[in-house]
Scaffold this motif. Structure first.
Motif, PDB file in Angstrom:
ATOM      1  N   TRP A 135     -12.554   7.663  -0.716  1.00 58.09           N
ATOM      2  CA  TRP A 135     -11.402   7.901   0.181  1.00 58.09           C
ATOM      3  C   TRP A 135     -11.484   7.006   1.413  1.00 58.09           C
ATOM      4  O   TRP A 135     -10.496   6.452   1.871  1.00 58.09           O
ATOM      5  CB  TRP A 135     -11.372   9.372   0.630  1.00 58.09           C
ATOM      6  CG  TRP A 135     -10.956  10.324  -0.440  1.00 58.09           C
ATOM      7  CD1 TRP A 135     -10.163  10.068  -1.515  1.00 58.09           C
ATOM      8  CD2 TRP A 135     -11.328  11.711  -0.534  1.00 58.09           C
ATOM      9  NE1 TRP A 135     -10.003  11.207  -2.270  1.00 58.09           N
ATOM     10  CE2 TRP A 135     -10.707  12.231  -1.680  1.00 58.09           C
ATOM     11  CE3 TRP A 135     -12.109  12.565   0.238  1.00 58.09           C
ATOM     12  CZ2 TRP A 135     -10.842  13.569  -2.075  1.00 58.09           C
ATOM     13  CZ3 TRP A 135     -12.247  13.894  -0.132  1.00 58.09           C
ATOM     14  CH2 TRP A 135     -11.629  14.391  -1.298  1.00 58.09           C
ATOM     15  N   ASP A 171     -12.937   4.095   1.698  1.00 59.19           N
ATOM     16  CA  ASP A 171     -12.588   2.718   1.305  1.00 59.19           C
ATOM     17  C   ASP A 171     -11.083   2.565   1.168  1.00 59.19           C
ATOM     18  O   ASP A 171     -10.497   1.586   1.620  1.00 59.19           O
ATOM     19  CB  ASP A 171     -13.264   2.361  -0.030  1.00 59.19           C
ATOM     20  CG  ASP A 171     -14.767   2.205   0.129  1.00 59.19           C
ATOM     21  OD1 ASP A 171     -15.217   1.935   1.263  1.00 59.19           O
ATOM     22  OD2 ASP A 171     -15.493   2.378  -0.871  1.00 59.19           O
ATOM     23  N   LYS A 172     -10.466   3.561   0.526  1.00 62.63           N
ATOM     24  CA  LYS A 172      -9.032   3.469   0.276  1.00 62.63           C
ATOM     25  C   LYS A 172      -8.227   3.490   1.589  1.00 62.63           C
ATOM     26  O   LYS A 172      -7.377   2.630   1.795  1.00 62.63           O
ATOM     27  CB  LYS A 172      -8.615   4.639  -0.617  1.00 62.63           C
ATOM     28  CG  LYS A 172      -7.126   4.708  -0.921  1.00 62.63           C
ATOM     29  CD  LYS A 172      -6.836   5.843  -1.902  1.00 62.63           C
ATOM     30  CE  LYS A 172      -5.355   6.007  -2.162  1.00 62.63           C
ATOM     31  NZ  LYS A 172      -5.091   7.160  -3.046  1.00 62.63           N
ATOM     32  N   TYR A 173      -8.506   4.444   2.461  1.00 60.16           N
ATOM     33  CA  TYR A 173      -7.636   4.612   3.636  1.00 60.16           C
ATOM     34  C   TYR A 173      -8.042   3.743   4.824  1.00 60.16           C
ATOM     35  O   TYR A 173      -7.202   3.304   5.591  1.00 60.16           O
ATOM     36  CB  TYR A 173      -7.587   6.089   4.047  1.00 60.16           C
ATOM     37  CG  TYR A 173      -6.953   6.947   2.963  1.00 60.16           C
ATOM     38  CD1 TYR A 173      -5.604   6.782   2.646  1.00 60.16           C
ATOM     39  CD2 TYR A 173      -7.697   7.879   2.244  1.00 60.16           C
ATOM     40  CE1 TYR A 173      -5.011   7.525   1.639  1.00 60.16           C
ATOM     41  CE2 TYR A 173      -7.120   8.636   1.237  1.00 60.16           C
ATOM     42  CZ  TYR A 173      -5.777   8.451   0.936  1.00 60.16           C
ATOM     43  OH  TYR A 173      -5.193   9.194  -0.055  1.00 60.16           O
ATOM     44  N   GLU A 175       0.827  -1.207   0.000  1.00 61.27           N
ATOM     45  CA  GLU A 175       0.000   0.000   0.000  1.00 61.27           C
ATOM     46  C   GLU A 175       0.866   1.264   0.000  1.00 61.27           C
ATOM     47  O   GLU A 175       0.994   1.947   1.011  1.00 61.27           O
ATOM     48  CB  GLU A 175      -0.945  -0.007   1.202  1.00 61.27           C
ATOM     49  CG  GLU A 175      -2.020  -1.063   1.062  1.00 61.27           C
ATOM     50  CD  GLU A 175      -2.973  -1.056   2.257  1.00 61.27           C
ATOM     51  OE1 GLU A 175      -4.104  -1.483   2.081  1.00 61.27           O
ATOM     52  OE2 GLU A 175      -2.571  -0.608   3.329  1.00 61.27           O
TER      53      GLU A 175
END
Lengths: 457, 471
Positions: B232, B234-236, A5
């Motif tokens: 955002w 979901d991503k972080y 990531e």
């Protein structure tokens, strides 16, 4: 989470900034001279009123400190047609608030309520502003309560520090007097209060601000009707002795035995609110000590762990001001904290701030501005400052330009003029026995006081 | 509180003081929120409001001072401070840079049941702050040096908020004495001795145990695009793993009180005596909570309130008074306090406070008083909702402490429905003699002559030793 990531390693950049639409405000003046500012804000069914008068604690006669304060607190304790209890009952029945308060340079009558009760609360506000009766029994009760408050204040290190500092910095100037003595309170009569109000609470000395869910034309019509009979008068004037000239550093210790902490204040004479140096000072203050990312906080708290918070204070009033650095530190690091304070004061004075620091300070001030005016009270605070300190009428609109115009050179010039460690007044409230050795390196002689404010040997 | 406010019983109660009301004529605007739960258990609540180009971000962790490890009072709060130190991808104090340097601010507070982190920033920085909050949820990299320095800061917070002010020790001691078995007896600020005993290992363990997505609620209110926001989140946050470990919860129940207890404490630099009375009351989730809140307002809000009118204005026994329905998740306290006027006796202030309790028990409150209390509460609720952060806070309280985000809207109706009979009923149910605790806090000069310790400390053998570090 896995090592793949990569996005976690890189902080995402901001989007384009979005514009701030400043609320439109309408300004006018009634025929009796009362200023009026109205802002429609329909986000919530709420309304806020504030009436401000250009008269405050600084208008207290020299032998009657606390007069403006006492007069203010008694305005909601009875009018020609309402008792103290009736006023409180009526205000609170509407879930509203109504309070009168005095600060150094001005006095305010503040009211707020659900907007459905706008007429009722405005009516009460007009009554206490124009017809307070100062009933003798209320005067006597307020006097007794104030005496008890004085006893409580003397147990608070922050009050003791402010009291001593005001006397050192302001000498015979009215800003030097923070509170009356019990004897002064005994000597204060109902007539004194009535006369003081008559001289200062005149419409041509004040401005009424309205922000909220209201129809602008309707509220203006109502205000004209309610306040039309109020007669203008001669504006009050002030007797203003000069501030003491400081030529050397001095230390004033208020001995509070058994204190676990030392309350340290280091002060220089500062600026008035309308000084052309205001914005350079504001930026300098932001870099040195206004926040959690400022130098004083980073040094004394984050690096050294001496204190819960170290700050600077830009206290710019209408007639004079001070610039101060403060912290409450554990007793054993009083001397070490002084060392760090003076290191930072010398540094801001002798070295140019970095371009990065200046950029961050500007972003901070420009960015928190919309957050400050998010609430009705926050916006009114700004409007009060503009009118009470006679700031330009486009102050809100030009604030961010003014902030952005300040240069590194402006800041250093401001620091050299107003941060002068060799002429600083140092006030410390704490256990004198424990700290006297620690502070000796910072001045030739220590003036010692007790918590009653009396010199001590 | 990490920065400027004190972490006291009262301060936290005010922040979390709940309850919503409505007046006859004003309809409380409903808060339109979106709610989703990520696969890892993290709850996300958001409200779009474009009236100002700003946004408020809150992360509520369902862990508070009651979860302090054994012999580590004050730890949850110390831990909150450490959440501002370094993480995997951020150096220490980065949160301040990410907020203050862009024109915003941030802070955090630790209450008995929750720990809350919040930022208010120009809205174009939302993604940056989501990234940062996700990073400190993922893990801390606290080193010995920053741990020791921050612990010293918290100890100064203790001195500044408990030792320096004249009544700091009053509420501190009262909370300690008021609970016999529940960890609410440990003050959130802790003690110097327990703070000194804390270690970096405790920090890592606490993070692993409680700082996990299924124990966190993210709230965002302000100017943003919901679709972009969801992406955002979901991503972080979406890829942060839920640990395969049980989430401990306090199981201890505070038993019913079985008889009046009294305690007297003396303090240096206490200008006027103070008196406190409290009653143990149920959780804020209880059906009786709205009526307890109404009783609090009727007794203490404003100058027309019963306590002010009686003790301060008419009898002039007290310099100031207060009542507080301090409702928490597991159990609460209904407290009445008075600063005794100079020359008056604490016993007389106690009698006057108890007379007001008796009045609530014997006679129903008037319709006008009840209507007034409802108007007061709706107005204060609306004031709280003037800001994005105030809205986030109200929503967080409903979601985390009341267990249902929709209670941000329905709690209002419950308060609206409180009757005079309800108030009388709860007064008789809870404000009983055997459920009473009375605390006197007196100037050192009033301590009885040495030799015989007349303080009835021995009655509280379970807590008696706790005050030792205060001396």
């Amino acid at each position: 989470m896995t090592e793949t990531e990569a996005f976690r390693r890189q902080m995402p950049p901001p989007l384009a900034p979005r514009p701030l639409n400043l609320p439109e405000h309408l300004e006018t003046t009634l025929s009796n001279g009362l200023g009026l500012v109205v802002v429609e804000d329909k986000r919530l069914p709420l309304i806020s009123f504030r009436m401000a008068f250009r008269s405050g604690d600084a208008n207290d006669p020299a032998d009657q400190p606390g007069l403006s304060d006492m007069m203010s607190s008694l305005m909601t304790e009875g009018t020609a047609t309402r008792t103290s209890r009736q006023i409180a009952e009526e205000v609170e029945r509407f879930g509203a608030t109504l309070a009168v308060g005095s600060s150094s340079d001005f006095t305010t009558v503040a009211a707020s309520s659900l907007s459905v009760y706008a007429d009722e609360i405005l009516d009460l506000m007009a009554d206490v502003s124009m017809n307070p009766s100062f009933p003798q029994n209320e005067v006597d009760l307020a006097r007794e309560n104030t005496k008890q408050l004085l006893i409580q204040q003397r147990a608070q290190p922050t009050f003791l520090a402010s009291e001593r500092l005001s006397q050192v910095m302001f000498g015979k100037h009215p800003y030097s007097r923070l509170s009356p003595t019990p004897e002064m309170l005994d000597a204060m009569t109902r007539d004194d209060l009535v006369r003081f109000r008559e001289a200062t609470y005149i419409p041509n000395n004040g401005v009424l601000m309205v922000v909220g869910d209201v129809d602008r034309d309707a509220i203006i019509a109502r205000i004209e009707q309610l306040f039309a009979a109020w007669k203008p008068g001669a504006l009050p004037d002030l007797d203003l002795p000069a501030l003491p000239k400081r030529s050397a550093r001095s230390i004033h210790v208020v001995d509070r035995p058994d204190s676990a902490q030392s309350n340290i204040v280091i002060a220089n004479e500062g600026i008035t609110r309308t000084s052309p140096d205001y914005f350079p000072m504001l930026l300098m203050h932001t870099i040195l000590g206004a926040n959690a990312s400022s130098r004083l906080f980073m040094n004394l708290r984050e690096e050294k762990g001496y204190t819960y918070g170290a700050y600077s204070n830009l206290d710019a009033r209408r007639l004079a001001g001070t610039f101060r650095a403060t912290a409450e530190v554990r007793t054993s690091v009083t001397g070490a904290s002084m060392h760090e304070f003076f290191y930072e004061l010398e540094r801001i004075r002798n070295e140019a701030v970095s371009a990065e620091e200046l950029k961050n300070a500007k972003s901070y001030l420009a960015g928190v501005f919309p957050i400050r005016i998010e609430t009705q009270d926050g916006l009114i605070d700004q409007l009060v400052s503009i009118r009470m300190y006679d700031l330009p009428s486009n102050y809100l609109e030009t604030y961010r330009e003014q902030v952005n115009a300040v240069t590194v050179e402006d800041i250093q010039r401001a620091a050299q003029n107003y941060v002068t460690p060799d002429r600083a007044a140092i006030v410390i409230v704490g256990d004198a026995v424990e700290i006297s050795e620690q502070v000796k390196p910072y001045a030739d002689a220590i003036e010692l006081y007790d918590t009653e404010g009396k010199p001590k040997k | 509180m990490r920065r400027r406010s004190l972490l006291t019983l009262i301060a936290c109660a005010v922040i979390l003081a709940g309850a919503i009301g409505s007046s006859a004529q004003t309809k409380m605007p409903q808060m339109k929120f979106r709610e989703r739960t990520l696969p890892n258990g993290m709850r996300v609540l958001s409200v779009v409001d474009k009236s100002s180009p700003t946004v408020a971000i809150n992360v509520w962790y369902h862990v508070g001072s009651k979860d302090d490890p054994d012999q580590r009072s004050g730890f949850a709060h110390l831990f909150e401070h450490l959440m501002f130190k370094s993480t995997k991808n951020m150096k220490a104090e980065m949160m301040d840079r990410l907020t203050e340097d862009v024109g915003g601010n941030n802070n955090a507070f630790t209450a008995d049941d929750v720990t809350v982190y919040f930022e208010i920033v120009p809205s174009n920085y939302l993604e940056t702050l989501l990234w940062a909050e996700a990073d400190r949820l993922s893990g801390l990299t606290v080193d010995e040096e920053s741990f020791h320095s921050e612990r010293a800061v918290v100890e100064e917070e203790f001195r500044q908020s408990i030792l320096a002010p004249p009544y700091g020790k009053f509420s501190y001691t009262m909370q300690q004495k008021s609970f016999v078995s529940h960890p609410y007896q440990r003050p959130g600020i802790g003690s110097i001795a327990d703070l000194d005993a804390a270690t970096v290992e405790n920090v890592q363990k606490f993070h692993t145990t409680y700082y996990r997505p299924d124990n966190a609620t993210l709230l965002v209110v302000g100017d943003f695009d919901p679709r972009q926001f969801d992406a955002w989140v979901d991503k972080y946050f979406g890829s942060i793993q839920k640990p395969d470990l049980p989430l401990p919860r306090v199981q201890t129940k505070e038993g019913e009180r079985t008889g009046e207890k009294r305690f007297t404490e003396y303090g240096a630099n206490v200008p006027l005596s103070a008196v406190g009375i409290n009653y143990l009351v149920p959780s804020e989730k209880s059906e009786d909570a709205p009526a307890l809140t109404m009783a609090d307002i009727i007794l203490s809000q404003g100058r027309s309130s019963r306590l002010y009118q009686s003790l301060v204005y008419q009898q002039q026994i007290a310099q100031s008074t207060n009542a507080n329905a301090d409702l928490k998740e597991d159990a609460g306290l209904f407290q009445l306090t008075a600063i005794v006027a100079a020359g008056k006796k604490p016993e007389d202030a106690e009698a006057a406070l108890r007379a007001e309790i008796k009045k609530l028990q014997d006679t129903p409150v008037s319709a006008a008083e009840l209507e007034k209390a409802k108007n007061q509460i709706i107005t204060s609720q609306l004031r709280q909702r003037e800001t994005n952060n105030g809205k986030a806070n109200a929503l967080g309280r409903a979601a985390v402490l009341l267990g249902d985000a929709n209670r941000v809207n329905t709690a209002l109706e419950k308060l609206q429905a409180v009757t005079a009979a309800d108030v009388q009923r709860i007064a008789n149910k809870y404000f009983t003699d055997k459920n009473r605790y009375v605390f006197f806090y007196l100037p050192e000069a009033m301590r009885p002559a040495s030799g015989v310790n007349k303080m009835p400390q021995s009655r509280e053998s379970s807590n008696g030793a706790k005050g030792a570090y205060l001396k």
